[in-house]
Design a protein around this motif. Sequence first.
Motif, PDB file in Angstrom:
ATOM      1  N   UNK A   4      26.929  26.707  31.927  1.00 31.84           N
ATOM      2  CA  UNK A   4      28.297  27.177  31.795  1.00 31.84           C
ATOM      3  C   UNK A   4      28.759  27.736  33.134  1.00 31.84           C
ATOM      4  N   UNK A   5      30.041  28.115  33.217  1.00 36.51           N
ATOM      5  CA  UNK A   5      30.553  28.560  34.517  1.00 36.51           C
ATOM      6  C   UNK A   5      30.897  30.039  34.527  1.00 36.51           C
ATOM      7  N   UNK A   6      31.763  30.477  33.610  1.00 33.62           N
ATOM      8  CA  UNK A   6      32.297  31.838  33.685  1.00 33.62           C
ATOM      9  C   UNK A   6      32.145  32.530  32.332  1.00 33.62           C
ATOM     10  N   UNK A   7      31.587  33.734  32.327  1.00 35.58           N
ATOM     11  CA  UNK A   7      31.478  34.549  31.121  1.00 35.58           C
ATOM     12  C   UNK A   7      32.215  35.865  31.345  1.00 35.58           C
ATOM     13  N   UNK A   8      33.116  36.187  30.403  1.00 33.61           N
ATOM     14  CA  UNK A   8      33.915  37.418  30.487  1.00 33.61           C
ATOM     15  C   UNK A   8      33.374  38.404  29.462  1.00 33.61           C
ATOM     16  N   UNK A   9      32.899  39.557  29.939  1.00 32.52           N
ATOM     17  CA  UNK A   9      32.378  40.604  29.062  1.00 32.52           C
ATOM     18  C   UNK A   9      33.110  41.930  29.256  1.00 32.52           C
ATOM     19  N   UNK A  10      34.190  41.934  30.000  1.00 32.84           N
ATOM     20  CA  UNK A  10      34.957  43.151  30.259  1.00 32.84           C
ATOM     21  C   UNK A  10      36.348  43.040  29.646  1.00 32.84           C
ATOM     22  N   UNK A  11      36.974  44.178  29.410  1.00 29.83           N
ATOM     23  CA  UNK A  11      38.337  44.183  28.904  1.00 29.83           C
ATOM     24  C   UNK A  11      39.335  43.858  30.017  1.00 29.83           C
ATOM     25  N   UNK A  12      40.487  43.308  29.580  1.00 32.37           N
ATOM     26  CA  UNK A  12      41.633  43.119  30.476  1.00 32.37           C
ATOM     27  C   UNK A  12      41.305  42.284  31.706  1.00 32.37           C
ATOM     28  N   UNK A  13      40.681  41.143  31.470  1.00 31.33           N
ATOM     29  CA  UNK A  13      40.394  40.184  32.535  1.00 31.33           C
ATOM     30  C   UNK A  13      41.399  39.039  32.453  1.00 31.33           C
ATOM     31  N   UNK A  14      41.912  38.604  33.600  1.00 25.39           N
ATOM     32  CA  UNK A  14      42.828  37.470  33.670  1.00 25.39           C
ATOM     33  C   UNK A  14      42.204  36.379  34.536  1.00 25.39           C
ATOM     34  N   UNK A  15      42.260  35.142  34.047  1.00 28.75           N
ATOM     35  CA  UNK A  15      41.789  33.985  34.806  1.00 28.75           C
ATOM     36  C   UNK A  15      42.952  32.993  34.850  1.00 28.75           C
ATOM     37  N   UNK A  16      43.399  32.670  36.059  1.00 31.27           N
ATOM     38  CA  UNK A  16      44.648  31.932  36.180  1.00 31.27           C
ATOM     39  C   UNK A  16      44.540  30.821  37.236  1.00 31.27           C
ATOM     40  N   UNK A  17      45.053  29.641  36.859  1.00 28.30           N
ATOM     41  CA  UNK A  17      45.293  28.551  37.818  1.00 28.30           C
ATOM     42  C   UNK A  17      44.044  28.038  38.521  1.00 28.30           C
ATOM     43  N   UNK A  18      42.924  27.977  37.819  1.00 19.15           N
ATOM     44  CA  UNK A  18      41.691  27.418  38.364  1.00 19.15           C
ATOM     45  C   UNK A  18      41.352  26.106  37.666  1.00 19.15           C
ATOM     46  N   UNK A  19      40.553  25.277  38.324  1.00 14.04           N
ATOM     47  CA  UNK A  19      39.997  24.085  37.694  1.00 14.04           C
ATOM     48  C   UNK A  19      38.511  24.314  37.444  1.00 14.04           C
ATOM     49  N   UNK A  20      38.096  24.058  36.185  1.00 16.08           N
ATOM     50  CA  UNK A  20      36.685  24.133  35.812  1.00 16.08           C
ATOM     51  C   UNK A  20      36.235  22.723  35.442  1.00 16.08           C
ATOM     52  N   UNK A  21      35.045  22.345  35.890  1.00 11.55           N
ATOM     53  CA  UNK A  21      34.622  20.983  35.590  1.00 11.55           C
ATOM     54  C   UNK A  21      33.101  20.876  35.506  1.00 11.55           C
ATOM     55  N   UNK A  22      32.673  19.779  34.873  1.00  5.29           N
ATOM     56  CA  UNK A  22      31.280  19.354  34.926  1.00  5.29           C
ATOM     57  C   UNK A  22      30.360  20.294  34.154  1.00  5.29           C
TER      58      UNK A  22
END
Length: 435
Positions: free
Chosen positions: A87-105
């Motif tokens: 996997x690529x990204x794991x969010x375990x915190x409050x109030x996280x923003x992930x914007x305008x990225x490309x995830x692949x593969x």
Amino acid sequence: MRRTERVSVAIAFGLLASVAPLAAQPEIVVSPAGPLTSVGEAVRAAPAGATIRIRAGVYAEPAIIIERPLTLVGEPGAILDGRGDTGILTIRAENVTVRNLTFRNIATSFVEDRAAIRVADTRGCAIIGNRLDDTFFGIYIENSEDCRIEGNVLAGTGERESAAGNGIHAWHSRRITIVGNRVSGHRDGVYFEFVEDSRVEANYSAENYRYGLHFMFSNGCHYTDNVFVENGAGVAVMYTRNVIMRGNAFERNRGTATYGLLLKDITDSEITDNRFIGNTIGLLAEGSNRIAVGRNLFRDNGWAVKVMANAVANRFTDNLFTGNTFDVATNSRRANSTFERNYWDSYPGYDLDGDGFGDVPFRPVRLFSLVIEKHPPALALLRGLFIQILDAAERVLPLLTPETLVDAQPRITPTGAGPAPDPTAAAPRVPREVS
């Protein structure tokens, strides 16, 4: 100078450059050209509230874990690559923003649910305007609250249902908003299990291997203005109560066990102002009770509605039935649902008093549909003269079709019955630009 020291210095300079005015949150820049080249190192070193801006480039790193409030913003061409084995990204915190990225593969795994973005045990996340290509699971939410998934494009490339994960997957969560996304090539476009008080709005879910939308044990959710087109088995709603499905389009979901919408063991819900167009079965109600089905358009389906005998106290009101092979079918004479004030293009009656409703009731269940329910191969006889005579005889002297499935006031014209046909309903909806 050692590498860790160089990274620390780079971050320090980045913070100093961005702390004016003093109250502003710091911004950290990651770029292939340096001085900071690793997204993971930036995430680990950034203070709470920081923004990490990621320049164009391909970042193939070990799985990244966010454990404090941060904002990740990608510039055009910023790609996070899972290298096929994680996997690529794991969010375990409050109030996280992930914007305008490309995830692949993200490669298929039969032992773990690998996802491009995993949200776990948190609240207040925002995943906006990203692109997810060639991923097993796309966005995976578990045990979280108050998250917004908006304007993302998810394109899976699994070759079959058993080798594909879900596009947007939510489990044991509350108040999740999923709006304006495009999902294709996954097992289920959107999957909910034990999710409550959530919204799925204005999404386009097409060409997924199983369901465009699949939810179970998910009470109090609203599904509005979505398009579900050419999915393997349509949309399934199971073991749920207090559901509202309004303004959706269920189109061209075809196959031997395919429907626009399956209702299985749901209660006290509303299905209104939707379009069911070109499906093998438009709407199938099984073991579902007290459903208000109103102002929907059923057009050019094989079976517009199949309502089973174990579906009780459902009301079909002010719907529009046109161009269907069978308008209504059931599996028993003891049906327990009712039809009122619907428009039927096959209604042969008249309106002498001019009130807009037929003067004689309409029986939408063809005798031949009961025969097919017991003996499916008989469908090959559909266009035969004998079948036409059989249906005509049943209309004159009804003996076998259910007494309850009779519309006592069929509409003469489609005015007021169902939404107006919309030829653009199945057109792809491009998510709005997100800055």
